[in-house]
Design an enzyme around this catalytic site. Structure first.
Site, PDB file in Angstrom:
ATOM      1  N   SER A  23       0.794  -1.234   0.000  1.00 17.69           N
ATOM      2  CA  SER A  23       0.000   0.000   0.000  1.00 17.69           C
ATOM      3  C   SER A  23       0.822   1.277   0.000  1.00 17.69           C
ATOM      4  O   SER A  23       0.256   2.365  -0.181  1.00 17.69           O
ATOM      5  CB  SER A  23      -0.935   0.024   1.218  1.00 17.69           C
ATOM      6  OG  SER A  23      -2.175  -0.549   0.905  1.00 17.69           O
ATOM      7  N   SER A  70      -5.934   3.348   4.259  1.00 19.58           N
ATOM      8  CA  SER A  70      -5.467   2.445   3.208  1.00 19.58           C
ATOM      9  C   SER A  70      -6.600   1.685   2.529  1.00 19.58           C
ATOM     10  O   SER A  70      -6.463   0.516   2.186  1.00 19.58           O
ATOM     11  CB  SER A  70      -4.439   1.450   3.783  1.00 19.58           C
ATOM     12  OG  SER A  70      -3.585   0.982   2.774  1.00 19.58           O
ATOM     13  N   LYS A 126       0.366   3.654  -2.812  1.00 18.73           N
ATOM     14  CA  LYS A 126      -0.756   4.595  -2.829  1.00 18.73           C
ATOM     15  C   LYS A 126      -0.267   6.042  -2.777  1.00 18.73           C
ATOM     16  O   LYS A 126      -1.024   6.963  -3.100  1.00 18.73           O
ATOM     17  CB  LYS A 126      -1.703   4.319  -1.664  1.00 18.73           C
ATOM     18  CG  LYS A 126      -2.581   3.068  -1.824  1.00 18.73           C
ATOM     19  CD  LYS A 126      -3.575   2.975  -0.677  1.00 18.73           C
ATOM     20  CE  LYS A 126      -4.611   1.869  -0.896  1.00 18.73           C
ATOM     21  NZ  LYS A 126      -4.176   0.556  -0.422  1.00 18.73           N
TER      22      LYS A 126
END
Length: 443
Positions: A138, A193, A141
């Protein structure tokens, strides 16, 4: 089975949502970060050895089928390795790299690769396998957040879809028919997230493939030669890779955007609910609920600026964060870490403490500037001895990235106004003097 993201805040959100009748999220049993005490190992811990560059071209072999291409799709080949290490020769080393005369590195660091950098000067203070290629989970991101903050109207309201609510991995709790501003989607993306938030944001960028393409173009423009994004959310996919160095580049660029810096420093916000799901008989309204920031460094480290967490079965623990002390801002990126022997945020804290203890001119390399962006030059002690100079950022890196106001279209008007005012003042003084002189002549 595709690897799943999990985070401790998602578990808290799950409880809150469950109490209010909201949608479910990840199972706590799947989250290796939920331990409430430091894990104790029964055998002496040894930091992973990367001296022989085992991941110089590709991440370690996947343990599942998440990176198997779809039928008919080609298998992505490893990204080319640059002829010269990006950021300086010393960053071409695969083991630990520290400045001359620096103290020993902290112990109990399970991260296989990491980079400690100065967010303002761009100096890399120390590193381990900085250009080794790993899965970012993640933390990628951050790239999606940069693209979205540059392109999307944060006040625009979008409607949640069934596809948003059914994405793999951790979901913040977007429901079909729910109405969300892009700001709220960004909060869900960065703080909790949410892969559902990533899906909703990617849809506005043209869909997953278009969003991935934009993320990869951005990575390249920032100097990230080790990075290839496969999914907007960071779920593992064919060809996915990044490096601790590249993540340091991305985080530094993101921190130049005031809204991103605000998002990662926000502890909790209210998130909208959604109406009854027509697919579920007798379903009821799903009320708003609270989401919290899943970065434990934010709550437990003096001067923490915030950051981004990540986890998949193949990537293991990934972590990006920053902190500020005495006017100095440092960033830390960790890849392929474990909750062993201490949690990733605790490993980050130790490395940040190490960085703040170093001299301000300590350096083993630099974070390169984006394409087309000039910088001043700084040199470390090693660079001075070898005659190498490396780029560092200008003092005000944010101003050039902020959109111009409409007032800038009339930048010529300011000087002209002052000239006209000056002429009027002079004419007024002459008129006053002439009047005074005439009055005197009458007497």
């Amino acid at each position: 089975m595709r690897a799943r993201f999990t985070s401790s805040v998602a578990i808290v959100a799950a409880v809150l949502i469950g109490m209010s009748g909201g949608p479910a999220v990840a199972d706590p049993a799947d989250d290796p970060t939920t331990t409430t005490a430091t894990t104790v190992t029964t055998t002496p811990f040894t930091t992973p050895n990367t001296d022989n560059c085992p991941n110089s071209s590709s991440p370690p072999k996947a343990i599942d089928l998440s990176e198997v291409p779809a039928p008919g799709d080609p298998t992505p080949q490893p990204l080319p390795i640059p002829d010269e290490p990006v950021g300086g020769d010393e960053l071409g080393d695969c083991g630990s790299v520290t400045p001359d005369g620096a103290p020993a590195l902290p112990k109990e660091i399970s991260a296989t690769a990491w980079v400690l950098s100065d967010l303002d000067s761009g100096a890399v203070l120390a590193a381990k396998d900085p250009h080794g290629r790993y899965r970012p989970a993640s933390t990628i991101k951050i790239l999606l957040a940069i693209v979205a903050l540059r392109e999307l109207d944060l006040n625009r309201v979008v409607t949640g879809t069934i596809a948003d609510s059914e994405v793999d991995g951790t979901r913040v709790g977007i429901g079909p028919g729910g109405r969300y501003t892009n700001l709220q989607l960004m909060q869900a993306l960065v703080m909790a997230s949410g892969n559902d938030a990533a899906h909703a944001i990617a849809a506005q960028l043209g869909g997953d493939e278009a969003a991935v393409r934009k993320m990869n173009d951005l990575a390249k423009s920032l100097g990230g030669m080790d990075t290839r994004t496969a999914t907007p959310s960071g779920l593992d996919g064919p060809g996915m890779s990044s490096s601790a160095y590249d993540l340091a580049l991305f985080f530094r660029e993101a921190m130049r955007i005031p809204k991103f810096a605000e998002l990662i420093h926000t502890e909790q916000v209210q998130f909208p609910g959604f109406p009854p799901d027509p697919r579920i008989p007798a379903d009821k309204d799903h009320p708003a609920f609270t989401i919290g920031n899943d970065n434990q460094l934010l709550y437990n480290y003096d001067g923490a600026l915030g950051g981004k967490t990540g986890y998949t079965d193949d990537a293991r623990q990934t972590f990006v964060a920053g902190a500020e002390r005495n006017g100095r801002r440092l960033g830390i990126t960790l890849l392929k870490a474990d909750v062993l022997p201490i949690r990733p945020w605790e490993q980050a804290a130790r490395l940040l403490d190490y960085g703040f203890s170093l001299d301000r001119d300590a350096s083993v390399g630099t974070l390169v500037e984006p394409e087309g962006k000039a910088g001043t030059t700084t040199t470390s002690r090693r660079q001075q001895s070898s005659g190498v100079t490396l780029a560092a950022p200008p003092v005000d890196a944010t101003a050039s990235r902020l959109p111009k106001s409409n007032d800038d279209d009339f930048g010529w008007a300011g000087p002209l106004v002052f000239v006209l005012l000056g002429v009027l003042v002079v004419l007024a003084l002459l008129y006053w003097a002439d009047s005074l002189n005439r009055r005197r002549n009458r007497h």
